[in-house]
Design a protein around this motif. Structure first.
Motif, mmCIF file in Angstrom:
data_model
loop_
_atom_site.group_PDB
_atom_site.id
_atom_site.type_symbol
_atom_site.label_atom_id
_atom_site.label_comp_id
_atom_site.label_asym_id
_atom_site.label_seq_id
_atom_site.Cartn_x
_atom_site.Cartn_y
_atom_site.Cartn_z
ATOM 1 N N LYS A 149 1.214 -1.317 -0.121
ATOM 2 C CA LYS A 149 0.020 0.078 -0.260
ATOM 3 C C LYS A 149 0.651 1.046 -0.243
ATOM 4 C CE LYS A 149 -4.523 -1.968 2.409
ATOM 5 N NZ LYS A 149 -5.045 -2.148 2.944
ATOM 6 N N GLU A 150 2.092 1.300 0.500
ATOM 7 C CA GLU A 150 2.744 2.003 0.515
ATOM 8 C C GLU A 150 3.908 1.942 -0.597
ATOM 9 O OE1 GLU A 150 6.219 2.224 3.486
ATOM 10 O OE2 GLU A 150 4.447 1.482 5.559
ATOM 11 N N VAL A 151 3.953 1.680 -1.510
ATOM 12 C CA VAL A 151 4.818 1.153 -2.613
ATOM 13 C C VAL A 151 3.685 2.737 -3.728
ATOM 14 C CG1 VAL A 151 5.638 0.783 -4.419
ATOM 15 C CG2 VAL A 151 5.962 -0.148 -2.283
ATOM 16 N N LEU A 152 2.259 1.649 -3.848
ATOM 17 C CA LEU A 152 1.316 1.558 -4.840
ATOM 18 C C LEU A 152 1.024 3.248 -4.806
ATOM 19 C CD1 LEU A 152 -0.606 0.700 -6.640
ATOM 20 C CD2 LEU A 152 -2.310 0.282 -4.608
ATOM 21 N N ARG A 153 1.013 4.372 -4.044
ATOM 22 C CA ARG A 153 0.943 5.415 -3.803
ATOM 23 C C ARG A 153 1.981 5.633 -4.152
ATOM 24 N NH1 ARG A 153 0.404 5.370 2.349
ATOM 25 N NH2 ARG A 153 2.444 5.572 3.083
ATOM 26 N N GLU A 154 3.116 5.301 -4.805
ATOM 27 C CA GLU A 154 4.139 5.965 -5.734
ATOM 28 C C GLU A 154 3.823 5.737 -6.916
ATOM 29 O OE1 GLU A 154 5.235 8.711 -4.311
ATOM 30 O OE2 GLU A 154 4.787 8.789 -1.987
ATOM 31 N N LEU A 155 3.128 4.605 -7.268
ATOM 32 C CA LEU A 155 3.589 4.021 -8.605
ATOM 33 C C LEU A 155 3.827 4.577 -10.121
ATOM 34 C CD1 LEU A 155 2.991 1.304 -9.909
ATOM 35 C CD2 LEU A 155 1.084 1.491 -10.343
ATOM 36 N N PRO A 156 3.220 5.492 -10.272
ATOM 37 C CA PRO A 156 3.834 6.341 -11.410
ATOM 38 C C PRO A 156 5.078 6.957 -11.409
ATOM 39 C CG PRO A 156 1.260 7.516 -10.150
ATOM 40 C CD PRO A 156 2.015 6.140 -9.682
ATOM 41 N N THR A 157 5.529 6.895 -10.376
ATOM 42 C CA THR A 157 6.697 7.557 -10.013
ATOM 43 C C THR A 157 8.151 6.518 -9.930
ATOM 44 O OG1 THR A 157 6.592 7.170 -8.154
ATOM 45 C CG2 THR A 157 6.539 8.963 -9.013
ATOM 46 N N ILE A 158 7.540 5.418 -10.082
ATOM 47 C CA ILE A 158 8.492 3.928 -10.106
ATOM 48 C C ILE A 158 9.114 3.154 -10.975
ATOM 49 C CG2 ILE A 158 8.355 3.995 -7.143
ATOM 50 C CD1 ILE A 158 6.933 1.450 -7.376
ATOM 51 N N LEU A 159 7.791 2.920 -11.804
ATOM 52 C CA LEU A 159 7.723 2.452 -12.958
ATOM 53 C C LEU A 159 8.735 2.195 -13.729
ATOM 54 C CD1 LEU A 159 3.881 2.336 -13.881
ATOM 55 C CD2 LEU A 159 5.167 0.157 -12.940
ATOM 56 N N PRO A 160 9.572 1.832 -14.566
ATOM 57 C CA PRO A 160 10.727 1.963 -15.497
ATOM 58 C C PRO A 160 9.841 2.521 -16.808
ATOM 59 C CG PRO A 160 10.078 -0.473 -15.551
ATOM 60 C CD PRO A 160 8.859 -0.007 -14.978
ATOM 61 N N PRO A 161 10.630 4.104 -17.335
ATOM 62 C CA PRO A 161 10.967 4.956 -17.854
ATOM 63 C C PRO A 161 10.045 4.386 -19.415
ATOM 64 C CG PRO A 161 12.539 5.472 -17.489
ATOM 65 C CD PRO A 161 12.210 3.733 -17.547
ATOM 66 N N GLY A 162 8.785 4.270 -19.806
ATOM 67 C CA GLY A 162 8.172 3.875 -21.164
ATOM 68 C C GLY A 162 7.624 3.030 -21.384
ATOM 69 N N TYR A 163 7.407 2.146 -19.437
ATOM 70 C CA TYR A 163 6.656 0.911 -19.666
ATOM 71 C C TYR A 163 5.260 0.715 -20.025
ATOM 72 C CZ TYR A 163 5.281 -2.787 -17.223
ATOM 73 O OH TYR A 163 4.419 -3.780 -16.861
ATOM 74 N N GLN A 164 4.824 0.069 -20.563
ATOM 75 C CA GLN A 164 3.488 0.045 -21.313
ATOM 76 C C GLN A 164 2.748 -1.702 -20.296
ATOM 77 O OE1 GLN A 164 1.406 2.015 -22.590
ATOM 78 N NE2 GLN A 164 2.980 3.264 -22.654
ATOM 79 N N PRO A 165 2.056 -1.629 -19.538
ATOM 80 C CA PRO A 165 2.001 -2.543 -18.511
ATOM 81 C C PRO A 165 1.053 -3.604 -19.435
ATOM 82 C CG PRO A 165 0.762 -0.591 -17.803
ATOM 83 C CD PRO A 165 1.957 -0.342 -18.055
ATOM 84 N N THR A 166 0.677 -4.628 -19.061
ATOM 85 C CA THR A 166 0.036 -6.134 -19.861
ATOM 86 C C THR A 166 -1.489 -5.477 -19.214
ATOM 87 O OG1 THR A 166 1.417 -7.213 -19.739
ATOM 88 C CG2 THR A 166 -0.293 -7.459 -20.089
ATOM 89 N N VAL A 167 -1.431 -4.757 -17.808
ATOM 90 C CA VAL A 167 -2.908 -4.567 -17.438
ATOM 91 C C VAL A 167 -2.693 -3.228 -16.993
ATOM 92 C CG1 VAL A 167 -4.246 -5.543 -15.424
ATOM 93 C CG2 VAL A 167 -2.747 -7.380 -16.661
ATOM 94 N N ALA A 168 -3.986 -2.634 -16.953
ATOM 95 C CA ALA A 168 -3.220 -0.954 -16.263
ATOM 96 C C ALA A 168 -3.887 -0.394 -15.569
ATOM 97 C CB ALA A 168 -5.010 0.087 -17.069
ATOM 98 N N PRO A 169 -3.056 -0.033 -14.635
ATOM 99 C CA PRO A 169 -3.173 -0.266 -13.711
ATOM 100 C C PRO A 169 -4.550 0.363 -12.684
ATOM 101 C CG PRO A 169 -1.131 1.323 -13.950
ATOM 102 C CD PRO A 169 -1.514 0.590 -15.027
ATOM 103 N N ASP A 170 -5.833 0.749 -13.273
ATOM 104 C CA ASP A 170 -6.514 0.539 -12.251
ATOM 105 C C ASP A 170 -7.151 -0.465 -12.387
ATOM 106 O OD1 ASP A 170 -6.798 1.076 -15.673
ATOM 107 O OD2 ASP A 170 -8.710 2.291 -15.522
ATOM 108 N N ARG A 171 -6.770 -1.490 -13.665
ATOM 109 C CA ARG A 171 -7.493 -2.184 -13.638
ATOM 110 C C ARG A 171 -6.823 -3.804 -12.848
ATOM 111 N NH1 ARG A 171 -7.211 -5.019 -18.573
ATOM 112 N NH2 ARG A 171 -7.833 -6.793 -17.886
ATOM 113 N N ALA A 172 -5.373 -2.615 -12.837
ATOM 114 C CA ALA A 172 -5.015 -3.904 -11.752
ATOM 115 C C ALA A 172 -4.894 -3.845 -10.170
ATOM 116 C CB ALA A 172 -3.334 -4.307 -12.505
ATOM 117 N N PHE A 173 -5.035 -2.665 -10.425
ATOM 118 C CA PHE A 173 -4.982 -2.440 -8.356
ATOM 119 C C PHE A 173 -6.592 -1.616 -7.781
ATOM 120 C CE2 PHE A 173 -1.014 -1.807 -9.924
ATOM 121 C CZ PHE A 173 -0.255 -3.140 -9.277
#
Length: 176
Positions: A149-173
């Motif tokens: 939960k602590e890390v999830l708040r920072e999700l946009p800033t910790i993902l690799p640059p240009g990373y496109q997840p397989t599952v959209a974050p709003d669906r994954a979390f």
């Protein structure tokens, strides 16, 4: 004498940390057949007595030691969980950013690694339960959820640059 074994184990773990070659207390206890609970008590005493640079009086490790520790355990955890290389790569990147930016500065590297693995699994649709991850990492599910939960708040800033997840974050979390 029985109390010598946990002291020796704790001393070995502290020495490995000081040499920037960290080994987990859990692994050391398995190797020496020592109680993790007893060794953990001695580890705190040894680190306090030595005032070791790698381990502070509050039990925290410096960034370099944490990075070395995670570089060693992340591939091991991902292999045990049978995760694809993409999950390991993303989890490792997230964990490095979390440590570098002090997002979880009071957390142990194992909990940061576990949370990063859980997040990466969700984003890459490599579903692993919290129970499965905790079984491999030795954490409790409560600890994993707190750090996650602590890390999830920072999700946009910790993902690799240009990373496109397989599952959209709003669906994954989902938040709701």
């Amino acid at each position: 004498h029985r109390s010598i074994d946990p002291l020796a184990t704790a001393s070995m773990v502290a020495a490995c940390r000081a040499l920037k070659k960290p080994r987990s207390l859990q692994d050391a206890c398995v190797a020496t057949g020592t109680s993790e609970r007893d060794a953990a008590r001695y580890l705190k005493l040894v680190c306090a007595a030595l005032d070791a640079d790698a381990v502070g009086g509050d039990g925290s490790m410096d960034k370099d030691t944490i990075a070395l520790h995670m570089a060693r355990v992340m591939p091991k955890f991902c292999q045990l969980l049978q995760l694809p290389p993409s999950v390991e790569h993303i989890a490792t990147h997230m964990a490095e950013v979390i440590v570098e930016r002090n997002y979880c500065n009071r957390r142990n590297p194992m909990s940061i690694s576990a949370a990063a693995i859980y997040l990466a699994c969700q984003l890459e649709d490599s579903r692993k339960t919290q129970t499965e991850i905790c079984h491999v990492t030795g954490l409790t599910e409560v600890t994993l959820r707190k750090v996650y939960k602590e890390v999830l708040r920072e999700l946009p800033t910790i993902l690799p640059p240009g990373y496109q997840p397989t599952v959209a974050p709003d669906r994954a979390f989902p938040t709701g």
